[in-house]
Scaffold this active site. Structure first.
Site, PDB file in Angstrom:
ATOM      1  N   GLU A  32     -30.829 -68.531  68.414  1.00  0.00           N
ATOM      2  CA  GLU A  32     -29.997 -67.472  67.850  1.00  0.00           C
ATOM      3  C   GLU A  32     -29.643 -66.614  69.226  1.00  0.00           C
ATOM      4  OE1 GLU A  32     -31.695 -63.147  66.192  1.00  0.00           O
ATOM      5  OE2 GLU A  32     -32.796 -64.889  65.519  1.00  0.00           O
ATOM      6  N   ARG A  36     -26.201 -58.843  71.966  1.00  0.00           N
ATOM      7  CA  ARG A  36     -26.749 -57.404  72.754  1.00  0.00           C
ATOM      8  C   ARG A  36     -25.995 -57.753  73.886  1.00  0.00           C
ATOM      9  NH1 ARG A  36     -33.193 -58.900  72.387  1.00  0.00           N
ATOM     10  NH2 ARG A  36     -33.245 -59.135  69.999  1.00  0.00           N
ATOM     11  N   LYS A 120     -35.422 -61.952  57.506  1.00  0.00           N
ATOM     12  CA  LYS A 120     -36.150 -61.539  58.795  1.00  0.00           C
ATOM     13  C   LYS A 120     -37.218 -60.561  58.486  1.00  0.00           C
ATOM     14  CE  LYS A 120     -35.077 -60.388  63.662  1.00  0.00           C
ATOM     15  NZ  LYS A 120     -34.034 -60.324  64.572  1.00  0.00           N
TER      16      LYS A 120
END
Length: 185
Positions: A32, A36, A120
């Protein structure tokens, strides 16, 4: 889907090979890559092209524009820290799995209304960990979870033993894989 979803932060594009090679050598064929950093889109595209045998997704996707960029780059799944109906709509239209962060009953109900039953659970350690997941599973038996944040080698087996765990997410997988690869040199 793999049982382990390494959360990968790529600060410079040239790190992609080292990190994905280390993960693959550790038997992990999933990554993943988070949004960012400035090179996230390029890293996802590079990973999808050069590591086509791996399940490459995009993480920390917080809006529809990032989602579209990730999908154009080839991401096979999308992960968000929270639930975004706009991201869910883009993923649904593209036929790509979306794993939004959901930690409250209201958020889980919102995900279910969008047709999402795998979420999640982030940050897992802050929101009660495995105890909270077990409690949430009672009213939501159709939901599976991807706990991320606070899961490590000390408690991973407890999480994996719970039938409502779809996968485990975490950056610690990357550190372990890199340390292992370095030790093998």
């Amino acid at each position: 889907m793999d049982k382990f979803i390494p959360v990968v932060v790529i600060k410079e594009l040239q790190e992609t090979d080292k990190i994905l090679t280390a993960l693959r050598r550790s038997g992990i064929n999933c990554a993943e890559i988070t949004f960012r950093t400035a090179c996230a889109k390029e890293a996802i595209a590079y990973a999808c092209e050069h590591y086509s045998d791996m399940n490459i997704g995009a993480g920390t996707v917080i809006n529809a524009e990032q989602c579209k960029d990730a999908l154009k780059a080839g991401a096979k799944f999308i992960v968000s820290p929270g639930l975004s109906p706009a991201v869910a709509a883009v993923c649904k239209e593209a036929g790509v799995p979306y794993y939004p962060g959901c930690v409250t009953p209201t958020e889980i109900m919102s995900a279910l209304e969008l047709g999402i039953n795998i979420v999640k659970f982030f940050p897992a350690n802050v929101y009660g960990g495995l105890k909270a997941l077990k409690a949430l599973s009672a009213p939501f038996p159709q939901v599976k979870f991807i706990p991320t944040g606070g899961v490590d080698r000390g408690n991973i087996d407890e999480f994996l033993a719970f039938e409502k765990i779809y996968a485990i997410g975490g950056s610690f997988f990357v550190k372990e894989a890199l340390d292992k690869m370095e030790a093998e040199k």
